[in-house]
Design an enzyme around this catalytic site. Structure first.
Site, PDB file in Angstrom:
ATOM      1  N   HIS A 227       1.108  -1.082   0.530  1.00 31.01           N
ATOM      2  CA  HIS A 227       0.144   0.203  -0.318  1.00 31.01           C
ATOM      3  C   HIS A 227       1.029   1.334  -0.291  1.00 31.01           C
ATOM      4  O   HIS A 227       0.619   2.260  -1.002  1.00 31.01           O
ATOM      5  CB  HIS A 227      -0.540  -0.074   1.339  1.00 31.01           C
ATOM      6  N   HIS A 290     -10.596   2.407  -1.986  1.00 33.11           N
ATOM      7  CA  HIS A 290     -10.662   1.448  -0.350  1.00 33.11           C
ATOM      8  C   HIS A 290     -11.118   0.747  -0.873  1.00 33.11           C
ATOM      9  O   HIS A 290     -12.320   0.891   0.318  1.00 33.11           O
ATOM     10  CB  HIS A 290     -11.304   3.110  -0.301  1.00 33.11           C
ATOM     11  N   ASN A 291     -10.782  -0.212  -0.980  1.00 35.33           N
ATOM     12  CA  ASN A 291     -11.593  -1.169  -1.335  1.00 35.33           C
ATOM     13  C   ASN A 291     -11.766  -2.555   0.072  1.00 35.33           C
ATOM     14  O   ASN A 291     -12.901  -2.905   0.028  1.00 35.33           O
ATOM     15  CB  ASN A 291     -10.825  -2.723  -2.463  1.00 35.33           C
ATOM     16  N   HIS A 292     -10.662  -3.010   0.977  1.00 30.54           N
ATOM     17  CA  HIS A 292     -10.660  -4.807   1.027  1.00 30.54           C
ATOM     18  C   HIS A 292     -11.982  -3.687   2.582  1.00 30.54           C
ATOM     19  O   HIS A 292     -13.236  -4.263   2.852  1.00 30.54           O
ATOM     20  CB  HIS A 292      -9.756  -5.140   1.908  1.00 30.54           C
ATOM     21  N   ASP A 312      -5.980  13.558   1.286  1.00 31.33           N
ATOM     22  CA  ASP A 312      -4.666  13.226   0.527  1.00 31.33           C
ATOM     23  C   ASP A 312      -4.506  14.957  -0.090  1.00 31.33           C
ATOM     24  O   ASP A 312      -3.515  15.244  -0.467  1.00 31.33           O
ATOM     25  CB  ASP A 312      -4.553  12.610  -0.891  1.00 31.33           C
ATOM     26  N   GLN A 445     -13.026   1.201   9.785  1.00 31.35           N
ATOM     27  CA  GLN A 445     -13.220   2.349  10.626  1.00 31.35           C
ATOM     28  C   GLN A 445     -15.131   3.165  10.204  1.00 31.35           C
ATOM     29  O   GLN A 445     -15.289   3.495   9.107  1.00 31.35           O
ATOM     30  CB  GLN A 445     -12.362   3.540  10.519  1.00 31.35           C
ATOM     31  N   ASP A 473      -1.540  13.748   5.831  1.00 26.42           N
ATOM     32  CA  ASP A 473      -2.388  13.265   6.354  1.00 26.42           C
ATOM     33  C   ASP A 473      -1.651  11.408   6.484  1.00 26.42           C
ATOM     34  O   ASP A 473      -1.509  10.965   6.073  1.00 26.42           O
ATOM     35  CB  ASP A 473      -3.322  13.206   5.374  1.00 26.42           C
ATOM     36  N   GLU A 515      -4.899   4.369  12.763  1.00 23.36           N
ATOM     37  CA  GLU A 515      -5.493   4.490  11.525  1.00 23.36           C
ATOM     38  C   GLU A 515      -6.869   5.351  11.293  1.00 23.36           C
ATOM     39  O   GLU A 515      -7.300   5.933  10.661  1.00 23.36           O
ATOM     40  CB  GLU A 515      -5.329   3.169  10.411  1.00 23.36           C
ATOM     41  N   GLN A 517      -9.256   8.081  11.743  1.00 17.61           N
ATOM     42  CA  GLN A 517      -9.593   8.989  10.317  1.00 17.61           C
ATOM     43  C   GLN A 517      -8.885  10.732  11.054  1.00 17.61           C
ATOM     44  O   GLN A 517      -9.184  11.070  12.370  1.00 17.61           O
ATOM     45  CB  GLN A 517     -11.487   9.481   9.817  1.00 17.61           C
ATOM     46  N   SER A 745      -3.864  -1.383  -6.129  1.00 20.49           N
ATOM     47  CA  SER A 745      -4.660  -1.889  -4.997  1.00 20.49           C
ATOM     48  C   SER A 745      -4.416  -3.290  -6.134  1.00 20.49           C
ATOM     49  O   SER A 745      -5.245  -3.897  -6.628  1.00 20.49           O
ATOM     50  CB  SER A 745      -5.702  -1.259  -4.730  1.00 20.49           C
TER      51      SER A 745
END
Lengths: 954, 261
Positions: A227, A290-292, A312, A445, A473, A515, A517, A745
């Site tokens: 990643h 942000h797939n998984h 970002d 999250q 970020d 992580e 947010q 990804s």
């Protein structure tokens, strides 16, 4: 000690949420529920008397015009009401944004409480068994990974049971581990490091003559994750015997460096790529996946996906202001039967709805228009949906460079740190499987958009006052990645106990890699500490000094003055062994089908219009605020009834200025099944076509790549990735359109007990262009009867991977190819015509070919069209009507021109393939004549529109 | 004649401040966006301004209900100052979330002072929706609307809680007989119609109301998103007008201040 305040609509008001759920339950296949009423429950912690609670309810929680309330101290049952009672609340530790707002609002009116938690309570009536109620509660109402379900007679339990953390420095026995043990350490720690990498780490610590601490190993794992470092793209690939040293540099970045455009301000180094806009501003653009997390919890996954990409942009240069979101999703088929859903997977329709809601709630609350996007459906996305989120930002020209200095303070700003999202970076770098949801539930999250909005408002002020030197970020890898990256050339010293926490009980390592947010990290000169902390305080945004940058190139981590980690930046960032992998690719043997020709293609046309990938996405688009900030020039829905499918969107970020930005996207995974090279080429062509169709030009177009692939450890997957990347270079170079940013990804596979489901190779190309004069914009809806209709571009027998073959159950072989020399000539010509304002409408020919493009233009405009296929500029002699109707050949446009501009237009297009196919008619009919001049399509445009709108009219 | 000064009140979750500022500036006003914390710390600040605007957005995330927390902040901390503001013949404009907050704070429709008499609740569709709506002007009581012969005004809505409801029938009759209903949703033929023309399902198709003085206006659609002709969804069909339909609201407010102060 807690009390419950239940707030609900008065009986005379219908309950829209309840009614929605009722229809969901029926679609799910359960009948017998007659009525559902929903209650919002506030669980108030603290010692409060009845009067206090009444005040809280009346002054804050209840809208007395429409709502009533009840106060109770426990239990789900309500006296006098006969019903099933179901209550759903977030598990302890899961973000509940309402909590913070309620606490603030109560302190505003002078009431102190210990805490508050919210829940939804459902009163379900009807003839239905307790077993079915449980299924409805756990499968439809709740996501049990993040929510607790209580069904009466159960008693809800909200005990957070604050866990105290006792400091103990942990080391990992690595020095004497054998290969098997090294692999085990990686697996058990969810580090996603392979053996080669574990060996490098072992070797490093042997030279230090000590064992690593847990936090050191975690830091290395985060920094080295696919990643974060894109080891596949940057590694060494043996492709059918040819060595490729760094695929990224040799393909995508190569196009950029060879094109060497002066308007490219920053490429492939910051959070987002930056291009020039006008004399005062630049524009930045980033798209990522942000797939998984979205597979496991669609709402939270999409929520944090969009939140992350917005950050970002906020962290690009010294901070961009987001002006546009674009979202592209890939899901399994919404009509998949329940019994075909693999174990451990949510139904695609539920994922779809959850993802849309997540993007909607976050984007709308941030006040950023979501004006562009696409949705692609294929059964292979069933276990592994793809969520691409993109954000465009505007940034003053003098705020595009940043640098942290020794002795700068490390300041973390925004949200607090919790246990959420631990191991997100490493999790996203592995395959999903049935148990993923249990093991990696922590990676999911929920975002809190308002925290991020307040953070954004404050940051932009701090930026303009010059209060910080560098910013990034907190994304994947949390503080670990952010500080590791900012201090890469300096070194850093961090006191982890200073990081503000949501709740007690986090270990030093959890603090470091969380992580959570809505956080960002700033580098602040010591003399500006006071000013910046005051500014943040005034806006109710937390800002905390947690350490400082140094100049010894060592990362030092402390917890309550005890050193817990000490790593050299050099090893952290450059110690990763380069991967060397094999790649192969062989063209699959696909046969061209032999379909019999028909007298009438109306039925086929309607079938394609109703296909999931073509049908109207209005249901989604309207839920997004696509007009906030006031900049929209060309909206996603166009035409006489504001419901036709626009190509690209145009926004003007500086109100009153004539300059605009065009954003588009191109993607077609079905072509990739036949040939990933031509798929990638077609995706670029499609994205560019859309820019041209709305009135843009190739003069200043930048591209972004987003590769979502299967497991590239397997040579065939890697081979197709190489093919696609090679096309990116060839076509981008030929069109003169550089890449400025990208993301990949990999490992998008889902393993069930029976099989491995690999997603189709999915390359999203996003394009962004600067438009000199927004008044040159062209929409796709047909404008006036009597106007002429042209097809520009060359039609070839290219139906491989097409929708026409798809509805007949075939894949085919002749996938559309790109002739970029011709394509460029065509696009430049159309741009000239739009600048002369002689194009009334223009639509790009993509999925479904000419027939679909013409249908969409007609029903969006409210007029009919007659076309004659014999006038098409075709490659060689195409003898079949179906090929002419449905071929998906690239670089083609359907264009409407007023008769008085015929000569001027035809003079412009004299050197490119062009056919005058027919004209706009007042009758609402699409009439298409075939090669033999026989009528082969004769449909009412409102029937076509109905076919197109019906599937997603939810 | 003074240059009219507009205070855009902002807080966490305010998000239409940029385009609202642009609309007022285009109309000739000077605009400051002020965080509510700053105003609460120094309420005298309000004296410098002639127009107070609560723009659209999701203040405090619309948690609890849309605009409610901001409404409470106004109701419990700024009530006297707002009273003075109105007494001095100054103007207040609430757009979307701002309308929700003004209504929940009891400033609209304000027939019986200090009580909430109406609300904006969940759309009947239970969906957030962004779509364009036709409005008819029903009254000239509001100083924001002087025009008598404007057939329709075309503006976008973008909300999930826009269904206007009154406490009871009496309140509804009162605001109608008082000419406080300023805007109603209509279809393209000028008739009152149901969904989607009245997107939330407001009673009597009400889209915007004013207080009895005509100095406070609350409106669910977004006039600030249609001040430029290129913001119209069909300008590529129908051509470019001089101004967007929403501009008159800002121009009227600014003109009023210019002639009264």
């Amino acid at each position: 000690m807690y009390s419950r305040i239940e707030v609900f609509l008065k009986n005379e008001f219908p309950d829209p949420i309840g009614n929605n759920i009722l229809s969901e339950i029926e679609t799910f296949g359960f009948h017998g529920v007659s009525n559902i009423r929903v209650r919002q429950v506030y669980i108030i912690f603290g010692n409060l008397n009845k009067n206090d609670l009444e005040t809280i309810a009346q002054k804050l929680l209840v809208d007395t015009i429409t709502q009533d309330y009840q106060i109770s101290d426990s239990g789900l049952r309500i006296a006098d009401i006969k019903s099933h009672f179901v209550e759903i609340s977030r598990k302890p530790g899961v973000m509940d944004p309402i909590e913070q707002s309620v606490l603030k609002a109560l302190s505003d009116i002078g009431i102190r409480i210990d805490g508050v938690k919210t829940a939804q309570k459902y009163l379900i009536n009807g003839n239905i068994s307790p077993e079915i109620i449980r299924i409805i509660a756990t499968r439809l109402l709740a996501n049990t990974k993040i929510e607790d379900v209580f069904i009466y007679p159960e008693t809800p339990n909200y005990d957070h049971g604050n866990i105290h953390y006792f400091f103990k420095k942990k080391t990992i026995p690595l020095l004497n581990a054998d290969n098997k043990q090294l692999e085990e350490i990686s697996l058990c720690g969810q580090l996603s490091l392979n053996l080669q990498e574990m060996e490098s780490i072992q070797k490093y610590y042997k030279t230090l003559k000590r064992e690593p601490t847990d936090i050191e190993l975690e830091t290395i794992a985060q920094t080295w994750s696919e990643h974060c470092v894109h080891k596949t793209f940057k590694g060494i690939i043996d492709f059918n015997g040819i060595k490729i040293d760094n695929l990224l540099k040799n393909t995508i970045m190569k196009a950029t460096s060879e094109l060497n455009k002066t308007w490219c301000v920053s490429v492939f180094k910051d959070n987002a790529g930056i291009i020039r806009f006008d004399d005062f501003y630049n524009i930045c653009f980033k798209v990522e996946t942000h797939n998984h997390p979205s597979a496991i919890e669609p709402y939270g996954g999409a929520n944090t996906g969009i939140g992350g990409v917005i950050r970002d942009v906020m962290g690009t240069g010294l901070g961009g202001k987001p002006i546009l979101n674009t979202d592209v999703f890939c899901f399994g088929l919404p009509d998949t039967p329940q019994d075909k859903i693999p174990k451990g997977v949510l139904h695609p329709k539920r994922i779809f709805k959850g993802v849309v809601a997540g993007v909607r709630d976050y984007g709308n609350r941030m006040g950023i228009p979501t004006a562009n996007g696409a949705i692609f459906f294929d059964e292979r996305y069933i276990g592994n949906p793809i969520v691409f989120c993109g954000t465009v930002g505007i940034i003053p020209k003098d705020k595009c460079q940043k640098m942290s200095h020794p002795n700068d303070l490390i300041v973390v700003v925004g949200g607090r740190t919790g246990r959420d999202g631990i191991h997100g970076a490493t999790f996203s770098s592995t395959e999903l499987h049935e148990q993923s949801e249990q093991i990696s539930g922590g990676a999911v999250q929920i975002g809190n958009a308002i925290t991020e909005k307040a953070l954004l408002d404050t940051l932009l002020q701090a930026r303009d006052k010059g209060l910080y030197n560098c910013i990034t970020d907190c994304g994947a890898g949390g503080l670990s990645s952010a500080i590791g990256e900012m201090g890469q050339d300096l070194g850093a010293l961090v006191n982890l106990e200073k990081v503000p926490l949501k709740y007690e009980g986090l270990s030093y390592t959890e603090i470091w890699i969380s992580e959570a947010q809505e956080r960002m990290v700033l580098a602040v000169s010591p003399e500006k500490e006071h000013d910046i902390l005051n500014l943040f305080k005034a806006e109710n945004v937390e800002a905390t000094v947690i350490g400082r940058f140094t100049n010894d190139k060592i990362l030092r981590l402390f917890y309550n003055s005890q050193i817990v980690g000490e790593i050299e930046m050099e090893f952290l960032h450059n110690g990763i062994p380069r991967l060397e992998r094999k790649a192969t690719w062989h063209k699959p043997t696909c046969e061209e089908p032999n379909l019999s020709e028909k007298e009438d293609y109306g039925t086929d046309l309607k079938k394609i219009l109703s296909a999931w990938n073509v049908c109207s996405k209005e249901w989604v688009i309207r839920q997004y605020d696509h007009e906030v900030q006031g900049g929209s020039v060309l909206k996603p829905l166009q035409g006489i009834h504001d419901d036709g499918p626009g190509d690209a969107c145009i926004v003007t970020p500086v109100l009153g200025s004539k300059k605009g930005i065009i954003v588009s996207n191109g993607m077609n995974p079905r072509y990739g099944d036949i040939d990933p090279y031509h798929m990638a080429a077609s995706a670029i062509d499609e994205a560019l076509r859309q820019i041209i169709a709305v009135g843009g030009s190739l003069e200043q177009v930048a591209l972004l790549d987003n590769f979502c692939w299967g497991n590239t450890n397997k040579p065939d997957r890697l081979g197709s990735l190489v093919k696609a990347a090679q096309a990116c270079y060839d076509i981008a170079f030929a069109y003169g359109t550089p890449f400025i940013s990208g993301k990949d990804s990999l490992n998008n596979e889902f393993i069930t007990d029976k099989e491995t489901i690999v997603i189709p190779p999915t390359l999203l190309i996003s394009a962004i262009s600067i438009m000199e004069d927004i008044r040159n914009a062209v929409s796709m809806d047909i404008k006036e009867p009597g106007n002429l209709v042209y097809l520009i571009g060359l039609t070839r027998p290219e139906l491989g991977g097409s929708h026409y073959y798809h509805i007949h159950g075939y894949k085919g072989n002749n996938v559309p190819k790109v002739d970029a020399v011709l394509g460029k000539k065509i696009m430049n010509t159309i741009s000239q015509a739009t600048k002369q304002r002689i194009i009334r409408s223009c639509h790009d020919c993509s999925e479904g070919g000419l027939a679909i493009a013409a249908s969409e233009m007609a029903f969006a405009g409210g007029y009919g069209i007659t076309l004659n296929l014999s006038a098409i500029a075709a490659d060689g002699s195409i003898q079949r009507n179906d090929i002419l109707l449905f071929s998906e050949s690239n670089s083609r446009f359907v264009i409407e021109v007023r008769p008085e501009h015929q000569k001027q237009f035809e003079k412009l297009v004299k050197d490119i393939p062009c056919g005058l196919l027919g004209k706009v008619i007042p009758e609402p009919l699409l009439k298409i004549y075939g090669l033999n001049n026989k009528l082969i399509v004769n449909e009412n445009i409102y029937d076509l529109k109905e076919a197109w709108q019906a599937p997603l009219r939810w | 004649m003074t240059t009219p000064k507009v205070l855009i009140l902002r807080t966490a979750g305010t998000n239409c401040d940029y385009e609202t500022r642009y609309a007022f500036e285009k109309a000739g006003a000077k605009v400051d966006a002020v965080h509510i914390n700053i105003l609460l710390a120094n309420k005298k600040l309000l004296e410098d301004y002639q127009i107070l605007t609560l723009p659209g957005g999701f203040t405090y995330g619309d948690d609890v209900s849309a605009g409610k927390i901001l409404a409470n902040q106004i109701k419990y901390n700024l009530e006297e100052d707002i009273k003075t503001f109105i007494h001095e013949k100054k103007l207040i404009l609430g757009i979307c979330n701002g309308f929700q907050a003004l209504t929940k704070a009891g400033l609209l429709p304000a027939i019986n002072k200090q009580h909430q008499e109406a609300t904006l609740t969940f759309n009947d569709s239970n969906k957030f929706e962004d779509r364009w709506v036709y409005l008819k002007i029903c009254s000239n009581k509001s100083v924001f609307i002087k025009e008598k012969n404007v057939p329709t005004i075309y503006l976008p809505i973008a909300h999930g809680e826009g269904k206007f409801v009154t406490k009871d029938e009496t309140t509804l009759n009162k605001i109608m007989s008082n000419q406080q209903v300023v805007f109603k949703y209509i279809n393209e033929c000028g008739e009152e119609a149901g969904y989607p023309w009245n997107p939330g399902g407001s009673i009597q198709n009400i889209a915007g109301i004013c207080d009895p003085t005509g100095q406070i206006l609350g409106i669910m659609p977004h006039p600030e998103r249609h001040v430029e002709p290129t913001q119209h969804p069909r300008w590529t069909r129908n051509g470019l007008k001089e101004f967007g339909d929403g501009f008159l609201i800002f121009r009227n407010a600014v003109d009023y201040v210019k002639s009264h102060f």
